[in-house]
Motif scaffolding. Structure first.
Motif, PDB file in Angstrom:
ATOM      1  N   ALA A 135      50.271  40.660  34.903  1.00 37.27           N
ATOM      2  CA  ALA A 135      49.330  39.948  35.773  1.00 37.27           C
ATOM      3  C   ALA A 135      47.999  40.686  35.867  1.00 37.27           C
ATOM      4  O   ALA A 135      46.926  40.062  35.898  1.00 37.27           O
ATOM      5  N   LEU A 136      48.044  42.003  35.912  1.00 38.80           N
ATOM      6  CA  LEU A 136      46.814  42.788  35.984  1.00 38.80           C
ATOM      7  C   LEU A 136      46.043  42.695  34.671  1.00 38.80           C
ATOM      8  O   LEU A 136      44.805  42.547  34.672  1.00 38.80           O
ATOM      9  N   GLU A 137      46.740  42.780  33.565  1.00 34.73           N
ATOM     10  CA  GLU A 137      46.068  42.659  32.263  1.00 34.73           C
ATOM     11  C   GLU A 137      45.391  41.294  32.133  1.00 34.73           C
ATOM     12  O   GLU A 137      44.241  41.205  31.658  1.00 34.73           O
ATOM     13  N   ARG A 138      46.082  40.230  32.543  1.00 37.04           N
ATOM     14  CA  ARG A 138      45.498  38.889  32.444  1.00 37.04           C
ATOM     15  C   ARG A 138      44.264  38.781  33.325  1.00 37.04           C
ATOM     16  O   ARG A 138      43.241  38.214  32.915  1.00 37.04           O
ATOM     17  N   PHE A 139      44.353  39.307  34.545  1.00 40.44           N
ATOM     18  CA  PHE A 139      43.225  39.197  35.465  1.00 40.44           C
ATOM     19  C   PHE A 139      42.000  39.910  34.894  1.00 40.44           C
ATOM     20  O   PHE A 139      40.877  39.402  34.965  1.00 40.44           O
ATOM     21  N   LEU A 140      42.193  41.103  34.345  1.00 37.01           N
ATOM     22  CA  LEU A 140      41.066  41.850  33.797  1.00 37.01           C
ATOM     23  C   LEU A 140      40.431  41.140  32.609  1.00 37.01           C
ATOM     24  O   LEU A 140      39.205  41.206  32.409  1.00 37.01           O
ATOM     25  N   SER A 141      41.225  40.442  31.823  1.00 33.88           N
ATOM     26  CA  SER A 141      40.704  39.792  30.612  1.00 33.88           C
ATOM     27  C   SER A 141      40.163  38.392  30.865  1.00 33.88           C
ATOM     28  O   SER A 141      39.480  37.838  29.998  1.00 33.88           O
ATOM     29  N   ASP A 142      40.417  37.840  32.052  1.00 39.43           N
ATOM     30  CA  ASP A 142      40.069  36.440  32.311  1.00 39.43           C
ATOM     31  C   ASP A 142      38.670  36.238  32.878  1.00 39.43           C
ATOM     32  O   ASP A 142      38.306  35.114  33.245  1.00 39.43           O
ATOM     33  N   GLY A 143      37.870  37.278  32.980  1.00 39.07           N
ATOM     34  CA  GLY A 143      36.539  37.107  33.539  1.00 39.07           C
ATOM     35  C   GLY A 143      35.764  38.412  33.542  1.00 39.07           C
ATOM     36  O   GLY A 143      36.197  39.411  32.964  1.00 39.07           O
ATOM     37  N   PRO A 144      34.601  38.428  34.206  1.00 43.17           N
ATOM     38  CA  PRO A 144      33.796  39.645  34.275  1.00 43.17           C
ATOM     39  C   PRO A 144      34.560  40.773  34.954  1.00 43.17           C
ATOM     40  O   PRO A 144      35.499  40.535  35.732  1.00 43.17           O
ATOM     41  N   ALA A 145      34.151  41.987  34.672  1.00 40.01           N
ATOM     42  CA  ALA A 145      34.807  43.149  35.280  1.00 40.01           C
ATOM     43  C   ALA A 145      34.781  43.024  36.797  1.00 40.01           C
ATOM     44  O   ALA A 145      33.720  42.821  37.393  1.00 40.01           O
ATOM     45  N   PRO A 146      35.934  43.132  37.454  1.00 44.59           N
ATOM     46  CA  PRO A 146      35.991  42.971  38.909  1.00 44.59           C
ATOM     47  C   PRO A 146      35.571  44.246  39.637  1.00 44.59           C
ATOM     48  O   PRO A 146      35.350  45.290  39.019  1.00 44.59           O
ATOM     49  N   VAL A 147      35.494  44.144  40.945  1.00 44.24           N
ATOM     50  CA  VAL A 147      35.275  45.289  41.826  1.00 44.24           C
ATOM     51  C   VAL A 147      36.629  45.755  42.346  1.00 44.24           C
ATOM     52  O   VAL A 147      37.462  44.928  42.741  1.00 44.24           O
ATOM     53  N   TYR A 148      36.862  47.047  42.324  1.00 47.59           N
ATOM     54  CA  TYR A 148      38.067  47.602  42.941  1.00 47.59           C
ATOM     55  C   TYR A 148      37.788  47.846  44.416  1.00 47.59           C
ATOM     56  O   TYR A 148      36.764  48.433  44.794  1.00 47.59           O
ATOM     57  N   VAL A 149      38.722  47.419  45.286  1.00 48.60           N
ATOM     58  CA  VAL A 149      38.643  47.702  46.715  1.00 48.60           C
ATOM     59  C   VAL A 149      39.992  48.251  47.151  1.00 48.60           C
ATOM     60  O   VAL A 149      41.015  47.572  47.038  1.00 48.60           O
ATOM     61  N   GLY A 150      40.005  49.470  47.632  1.00 46.98           N
ATOM     62  CA  GLY A 150      41.257  50.073  48.074  1.00 46.98           C
ATOM     63  C   GLY A 150      40.994  51.243  49.003  1.00 46.98           C
ATOM     64  O   GLY A 150      39.982  51.935  48.872  1.00 46.98           O
ATOM     65  N   PHE A 151      41.922  51.463  49.950  1.00 42.70           N
ATOM     66  CA  PHE A 151      41.712  52.484  50.973  1.00 42.70           C
ATOM     67  C   PHE A 151      42.891  53.440  51.090  1.00 42.70           C
ATOM     68  O   PHE A 151      43.125  54.027  52.143  1.00 42.70           O
ATOM     69  N   GLY A 152      43.645  53.577  49.993  1.00 41.03           N
ATOM     70  CA  GLY A 152      44.666  54.603  49.907  1.00 41.03           C
ATOM     71  C   GLY A 152      45.658  54.587  51.049  1.00 41.03           C
ATOM     72  O   GLY A 152      46.306  53.578  51.341  1.00 41.03           O
ATOM     73  N   SER A 153      45.767  55.726  51.723  1.00 38.19           N
ATOM     74  CA  SER A 153      46.737  55.878  52.808  1.00 38.19           C
ATOM     75  C   SER A 153      46.193  55.443  54.161  1.00 38.19           C
ATOM     76  O   SER A 153      46.876  55.596  55.177  1.00 38.19           O
ATOM     77  N   MET A 154      44.969  54.913  54.174  1.00 39.92           N
ATOM     78  CA  MET A 154      44.423  54.428  55.442  1.00 39.92           C
ATOM     79  C   MET A 154      45.190  53.182  55.893  1.00 39.92           C
ATOM     80  O   MET A 154      45.799  52.480  55.092  1.00 39.92           O
ATOM     81  N   GLN A 155      45.127  52.917  57.205  1.00 40.87           N
ATOM     82  CA  GLN A 155      45.821  51.768  57.768  1.00 40.87           C
ATOM     83  C   GLN A 155      44.904  51.046  58.748  1.00 40.87           C
ATOM     84  O   GLN A 155      43.937  51.628  59.247  1.00 40.87           O
ATOM     85  N   ASN A 156      45.206  49.780  58.991  1.00 33.52           N
ATOM     86  CA  ASN A 156      44.434  48.966  59.918  1.00 33.52           C
ATOM     87  C   ASN A 156      45.354  48.286  60.909  1.00 33.52           C
ATOM     88  O   ASN A 156      46.473  47.882  60.557  1.00 33.52           O
TER      89      ASN A 156
END
Length: 435
Positions: free
Chosen positions: A247-268
């Protein structure tokens, strides 16, 4: 030669030491990483010996505990108070388990999340220590503590402020942990308490050699540091052989390079609302996104064709394939974003994350950081557009990435350990410090 590395914290705290340990093992050292149970696979899969200390990291950093820490924001005193509240109840356990795990070691590497635990164990076992850090932690007139705001160069008394800030932060943390440290030294190790002011400052700051695992291109070495402070470069763990899910490979190949958004061990408190804010900002900016849910800062809410939610993807594999990275400002994620050569937008939650946010902005590798408690959809949209639309940021990020990729922090650290060992055949009696 047997090396032990006691380390507590989140994955972001532990992973650089897995990388360092792997490099040391390749150089012929026997390395044991002493850390939380839930990192056993991370350690052993890289061929290192594992010993448990401190229970489960995710349980220790349970949401209600970390939520108090996140409220600290950029206030260093509140942050340190909450950090001490996390560690104090398990201090005796850390020393009991750490002592058992470090028996037989010829050298103990001291990590910044549990320094007095490691030093106390080394004192009990009468083995030498070598400090380590992934952020500047040696006082200097040219660099303030990572936990306080920087003063402009024109402000009178800046050098005194810089020097005093590090000493004051260390003294405040010692005040908060003194009772639990000294109780654990007595109950677990049968050692006398440290004095009112803690371990002898001269030995702690000037006689213990320390490896600093970050790039001098990002934080230059202060001119007044003693020679036993080794600035090596970042300690990256290479995820060789990792394969992405389809699924990740398909997403990366299906359009322009995306933005990564992630906050590791942080919580909300409300991860769904936070995720919706991020998704709205990506949509308004006309961008695709990969959302890393981590320990719960983001949820698995996704929008078809525009956003893909993932749990855990090696940064070394993913970041070179995205157009920008948005993250909390942990040193490991910051380093990975800089090495990938793409712009970074930092959203710091607490602690030294604000320091790394300032550094990325000052280096021109990303827009000004947005503190988590000040984040809005509009501000995130502006930051995202800067990351993907400003040629100056993209070019500077690219240049920094080339420079960092040319460094080999692991090899430099391994060489430094060898030099420390060769220089220190004679040991001081009974306190675990190099003579």
């Amino acid at each position: 030669m047997q090396l032990a590395i006691p380390i507590t914290g989140t994955r972001g705290d532990v992973q650089p030491y897995v990388a360092l340990g792997k490099g040391l093992a390749a150089a012929g050292y026997d390395v044991r990483l002493v850390t939380h149970d839930d990192f056993a696979d991370l350690v052993t899969q890289e061929g290192l010996d594992f010993a448990p200390m401190g229970g489960d990291s995710r349980a220790l950093h349970a949401e209600y505990r970390v939520r108090r820490m996140m409220k600290a924001g950029s206030n260093p005193f509140t942050y340190l108070r909450e950090f001490a509240r996390l560690r104090a109840p398990i201090m005796t356990r850390l020393m009991v388990e750490g002592l058992s795990a470090c028996r037989g070691a010829d050298l103990i590497l001291v990590a910044p999340t549990a320094p007095l635990v490691a030093i106390s164990i080394a004192e009990k076992l009468r083995v030498p220590v070598c400090g380590t850090a992934y952020l500047p932690n040696c006082p200097s007139r040219h660099l303030a503590s990572c936990f306080v705001p920087e003063l402009p160069a024109w402000v009178p008394g800046r050098s005194f402020y810089n020097l005093a800030s590090s000493v004051f932060i260390a003294a405040n943390l010692w005040r908060l942990l003194r009772a639990s440290i000294n109780r654990a030294r007595r109950e677990a190790l049968g050692l006398p308490p440290f004095g009112l002011l803690g371990p002898p400052l001269r030995r702690w700051l000037h006689e213990m050699p320390t490896l600093h695992g970050y790039s001098s291109r990002i934080v230059p070495r202060p001119r007044d540091w003693p020679d036993n402070q080794y600035l090596t470069g970042f300690w990256f763990l290479e995820n060789q052989g990792w394969r992405p899910p389809p699924a990740l490979e398909r997403f990366l190949s299906d359009g322009p390079a995306p933005v990564y958004v992630g906050f590791g061990s942080m919580q909300n408190r409300d991860a769904v609302a936070f995720t919706q804010l991020v998704a709205r900002a990506l949509k308004r900016a006309g961008l695709r996104g990969i959302l890393a849910t981590g320990w719960g800062a983001l949820s698995e809410l996704s929008a078809p064709d525009r956003v893909l939610a993932v749990r855990d993807v090696p940064h070394s594999w993913l970041f070179p394939r995205v157009s920008a990275v948005v993250h909390h400002g942990g040193v490991g994620t910051t380093a990975a974003g800089l090495r990938a050569g793409v712009p970074s937008l930092l959203v710091p939650f607490f602690g030294d994350q604000f320091f790394w946010g300032r550094r990325v902005f000052e280096l021109g590798a990303g827009p000004r950081a947005i503190p988590r408690n000040e984040l809005t959809t509009e501000r995130l949209v502006d930051g995202l557009k800067s990351c993907v639309g400003r040629d100056d940021l993209r070019e500077q990020a690219r240049r920094l990435g080339e420079e960092i990729r040319s460094e080999d922090g692991i090899s430099r650290a391994v060489d430094a350990v060898g030099e420390i060992v060769r220089r220190s055949k004679r040991l001081s009696s009974g306190n675990g410090f190099w003579a």
